[in-house]
Design a protein around this motif. Structure first.
Motif, short mmCIF file in Angstrom:
data_model
loop_
_atom_site.label_atom_id
_atom_site.label_comp_id
_atom_site.label_asym_id
_atom_site.label_seq_id
_atom_site.Cartn_x
_atom_site.Cartn_y
_atom_site.Cartn_z
N ALA A 128 -17.93 -3.09 -29.58
CA ALA A 128 -19.13 -2.24 -29.48
C ALA A 128 -19.10 -1.43 -28.18
N GLU A 129 -18.66 -2.09 -27.11
CA GLU A 129 -18.57 -1.41 -25.81
C GLU A 129 -17.53 -0.29 -25.88
N GLY A 130 -16.40 -0.57 -26.54
CA GLY A 130 -15.34 0.44 -26.71
C GLY A 130 -15.86 1.66 -27.47
N ILE A 151 -17.10 4.46 -36.95
CA ILE A 151 -16.67 5.46 -35.97
C ILE A 151 -17.48 6.76 -36.14
N ALA A 152 -17.64 7.16 -37.40
CA ALA A 152 -18.40 8.40 -37.66
C ALA A 152 -19.84 8.26 -37.17
N ASN A 153 -20.44 7.10 -37.45
CA ASN A 153 -21.87 6.94 -37.14
C ASN A 153 -22.16 6.66 -35.66
N LYS A 204 -21.74 10.42 -34.10
CA LYS A 204 -23.14 10.67 -34.45
C LYS A 204 -24.13 9.94 -33.55
N ASN A 205 -23.66 9.24 -32.55
CA ASN A 205 -24.54 8.58 -31.56
C ASN A 205 -25.41 7.48 -32.14
N GLY A 206 -24.90 6.77 -33.15
CA GLY A 206 -25.64 5.63 -33.69
C GLY A 206 -25.43 4.41 -32.79
N ASP A 207 -26.20 3.35 -33.05
CA ASP A 207 -26.06 2.12 -32.27
C ASP A 207 -24.82 1.36 -32.73
N PRO A 208 -23.84 1.16 -31.84
CA PRO A 208 -22.59 0.51 -32.25
C PRO A 208 -22.79 -0.88 -32.86
N ASP A 227 -22.62 -4.41 -37.46
CA ASP A 227 -23.27 -5.41 -38.32
C ASP A 227 -23.26 -4.96 -39.79
N ALA A 228 -23.60 -3.68 -39.98
CA ALA A 228 -23.63 -3.14 -41.35
C ALA A 228 -22.23 -3.18 -41.97
N CYS A 229 -21.23 -2.85 -41.14
CA CYS A 229 -19.84 -2.85 -41.62
C CYS A 229 -19.43 -4.28 -41.97
#
Lengths: 421, 321
Positions: free
Chosen positions: A227-229, A391-393, A397-401, A406-408
């Motif tokens: 997530a940090e990466g 990666i896209a989100n 797209k600046n989503g929360d990693p 979690d969704a993935c």
């Protein structure tokens, strides 16, 4: 002569002639060699699918090898475009499916009975193969594909530009981002990681000390370090130091050769083209470590040959695969080193290939051995696509990693349940 | 069915009886002729349209991964999956945004071009051809030209070169969804590709407007230009406009090629067809969920079309208006 008086007769004649021609055509078709075998005296016909390689001469080489095979008439379908996977998957559902095709090891192809067990042809030479390749093609003790080439991928850089900017080769993601900043000018971007950044999906995971799946096939990518990466990559994405929307993607060395970027993620296959354009002003380094617990990584991609288990010519196809990718060592070396640089999966060949013994290719082999990670056969296309969405989100797209991971994980879990119960 | 010809009042002279006697055999059998000519097309329609639709509906109730002949019946699970899928729902929003952009833009541009080439006296055929020619270009080829030559993100892309003259930094047109420049790329490529075709439809309609209307308006003191356009030209083009808007909406529903080629591996800007393609024929090879999505989309299109027909009065007779 009256036109009307003969009209009926003429129409009938035309109709009869057309029907005769159609019947003759049908009969002729029965006896023709359609390239799919069965033609009298033509021997077995096999069809093989290849994706289009970017390096000049590969298509001709593949066709040349096929022509040299005497056991069957092998036709090559050279699939251009960037959706080889989709075309292959769609074809495999039809009667026109290829008998032999190249792809990556994928467990769902084994589970759905699409690929034939090749253990019997590999077993005698199994010890001469890179054992990581054998492992990545094995399910329940059976081997389902023959590796043709290993393709290590790393970051290529211009030492002259590094020297000018007074920077060292980065070993951490922070250093890489910093280097990209220092290397960026009005004409040159610091780094190119592909237009959608999906090329570095697995390297990011491995460099963060995580993995795609655990040994017992559970999701292993959803960690704080990953997530940090992703967050750090988002910073790079918005910094203006990352080359975006290049005409060709990261697998093609154009952006690097044209001086659009100082660092580029690419594969060893592009080395000859880069050396031709830039001489010795090329260096390579692994994907840097992400977080304190991470470790640098090199993605060892590659292509393997599979036999369609539903083909009518499974045995003939296996014979052909054995002939070309196990017996014909000169063709294997030619394929691996004459067009772009790849590492032959046969240990004996990898050690004897002259072109890989010195200079940059030798450095590539060294990184391959030291930092290499191979595909996991359980990490399927659907899971890959799910992580690409992360990666896209998040990065683009600046989503929360963490939320995206979690969704993935949820999707990957569902996939794993379908595959392993 | 009778094969005897009874039409005509005057009976033929005996010498000509043979020419007018009832026709026999295949030529006289109109039912046979009907099937002879429509049969092959009907067979094609059944095999390539009705069977796949039926098969798709059947697949939508099965767990069909990497196979189109599944055996695991799952009921409405695939429908539940597709209706709760964020990507599929977002694709409907994408389509709505796309249609909201492209339908009025193409309508206005094709009408504008038609008015322009209708008036032009010099090199009329040349201008008509120039605007119509893009229609012959494939969507894939045009998308690649847009992506690789005009709207790439590097300094030598055409759009970035022009912006560079004014000191504007390079823009990543397709890689970055924020700001959503990708809409500009997608809308312009489609505008370029389809405006010429609709220009021809408007041109034909413009040429059918009676000149007397303009003459009468001129006598009544109407000014040429906006006034006559608003009160004569536009109302006279109503039927054509309705047809053009309907065709544009259908084309928007079918949007695939430019989105697929311009926005690969994106999670935004994916219309329903691309989303379903990814689900059924892409990496997932999930024919069950893909088929369920196709059924949902079909029902949605039917509802929207019926609603649109009601609003615009398409298909209603003049007398009922």
């Amino acid at each position: 002569m009256s036109a009307s008086s003969n009209m009926n007769w003429d129409r009938r004649t035309v109709l009869r002639a057309a029907m005769g021609l159609a019947a003759a055509g049908g009969l002729a078709a029965c006896g023709s060699n359609t390239g799919r075998g069965g033609g009298a005296g033509s021997g077995k016909g096999l069809v093989q699918y290849f994706h289009a390689y970017g390096e000049a001469g590969v298509e001709q080489a593949v066709k040349r090898y096929a022509k040299a095979y005497k056991g069957a008439n092998v036709t090559t379908q050279w699939i251009t475009g960037n959706n080889f996977e989709q075309k292959l998957f769609a074809a495999l559902l039809t009667k026109n499916a290829p008998d032999v095709f190249e792809f990556h090891p994928q467990i769902q192809m084994v589970k759905s009975g699409q690929v034939a067990d090749l253990t019997d042809i590999i077993e005698p030479v199994k010890d001469d193969f890179n054992q990581a390749d054998i492992k990545s093609h094995t399910v329940d003790g059976k081997i389902y594909g023959v590796r043709m080439i290993d393709d290590p991928q790393f970051l290529f850089y211009r030492p002259s530009m590094f020297e000018k900017a007074n920077i060292e080769v980065p070993t951490t993601l922070e250093e890489l981002i910093e280097a990209a900043d220092k290397l960026t000018t009005s004409k040159v971007k610091g780094i190119f990681l592909g237009n959608d950044l999906t090329s570095v999906d697995r390297p990011l995971i491995w460099s963060a000390g995580a993995d795609t799946l655990t040994a017992d096939n559970k999701p292993a990518f959803n960690t704080d370090a990953v997530a940090e990466g992703l967050k750090q990559l988002r910073g790079l994405f918005t910094s203006g130091n990352l080359l975006l929307d290049a005409p060709a993607d990261s697998w093609d060395p154009s952006a690097f050769i044209q001086g659009l970027t100082a660092i580029q993620w690419c594969g060893m296959w592009a080395m000859p083209a880069m050396q031709k354009a830039l001489g010795d002003d090329i260096g390579i380094f692994p994907f840097p470590k992400v977080g304190s617990a991470g470790k640098q990584s090199v993605y060892n991609g590659g292509w393997s040959m599979f036999v369609n288990a539903k083909s009518k010519n499974v045995e003939a196809a296996k014979e052909y695969v054995k002939w070309l990718w196990i017996d014909q060592k000169q063709y294997q070396e030619d394929f691996a080193t004459s067009y772009g640089f790849h590492i032959p999966p046969r240990t004996s060949l990898a050690e004897s290939a002259d072109k890989l013994k010195s200079g940059l290719p030798a450095e590539g082999v060294k990184l391959f051995n030291e930092f290499g990670h191979f595909d996991n056969i359980g990490w399927t296309q659907a899971m890959i696509a799910s992580f690409w969405d992360v990666i896209a989100n998040t990065v683009r797209k600046n989503g929360d990693p963490k939320a995206a991971l979690d969704a993935c994980e949820k999707k990957v879990d569902a996939e794993l349940k379908k595959l392993f119960g | 069915m009778s094969t005897t010809t009874t039409r005509g009042v005057a009976q033929p002279a005996p010498a000509k009886v043979s020419k007018t006697r009832p026709r026999r055999g295949l030529r006289a059998n109109s039912t046979f002729n009907f099937w002879l000519f429509t049969g092959p097309f009907l067979i094609g329609l059944v095999i390539f349209v009705f069977v796949p639709i039926g098969w798709s509906i059947w697949l939508s109730f099965f767990e069909a991964r990497f196979t189109v002949t599944p055996s695991n019946f799952v009921g409405f699970d695939n429908y539940k999956q597709i209706l709760t899928d964020t990507n599929f729902r977002n694709s409907l929003v994408t389509f709505t945004v796309f249609a909201a952009f492209i339908v009025p833009a193409t309508w206005a541009m094709s009408l504008g071009l038609a008015l322009l080439v209708n008036r032009v006296r010099f090199m009329r055929a040349f201008f008509r051809s120039v605007f119509f020619l893009p229609t012959a270009v494939s969507y894939v080829a045009a998308s690649l030209i847009w992506k690789m030559s005009i709207f790439n993100g590097v300094r030598f892309g055409l759009a970035n070169t022009v912006l560079g003259w004014f000191g504007v930094e390079n823009i990543a047109w397709l890689a970055n969804p924020d700001p959503p420049w990708y809409w500009l790329v997608i809308v312009t490529v489609r505008l370029w590709l389809q405006s010429g075709f609709f220009m021809i439809l408007f041109l034909a309609a413009l040429q059918n407007i009676p000149q007397e209307l303009y003459e009468a308006a001129a006598i009544d003191g109407a000014k040429r230009g906006w006034q006559t356009f608003r009160h004569i030209t536009l109302p006279q083009l109503r039927a054509t406009s309705t047809a053009v808007i309907l065709l544009l909406l259908i084309a928007a529903y079918q949007a695939f090629d430019e989105f697929f080629n311009l926005l690969a591996k994106a999670t935004w800007g994916q219309p329903p067809l691309v989303e379903l393609y990814k689900m059924a024929l892409g990496q997932n090879q999930n024919y069950g969920a893909g088929s369920a999505g196709a059924v949902v989309l079909t029902l949605l299109i039917c509802v929207v079309t019926l609603f649109q027909g009601k609003i615009m009065g398409f298909g209603r007779g003049e007398e009922s208006k």
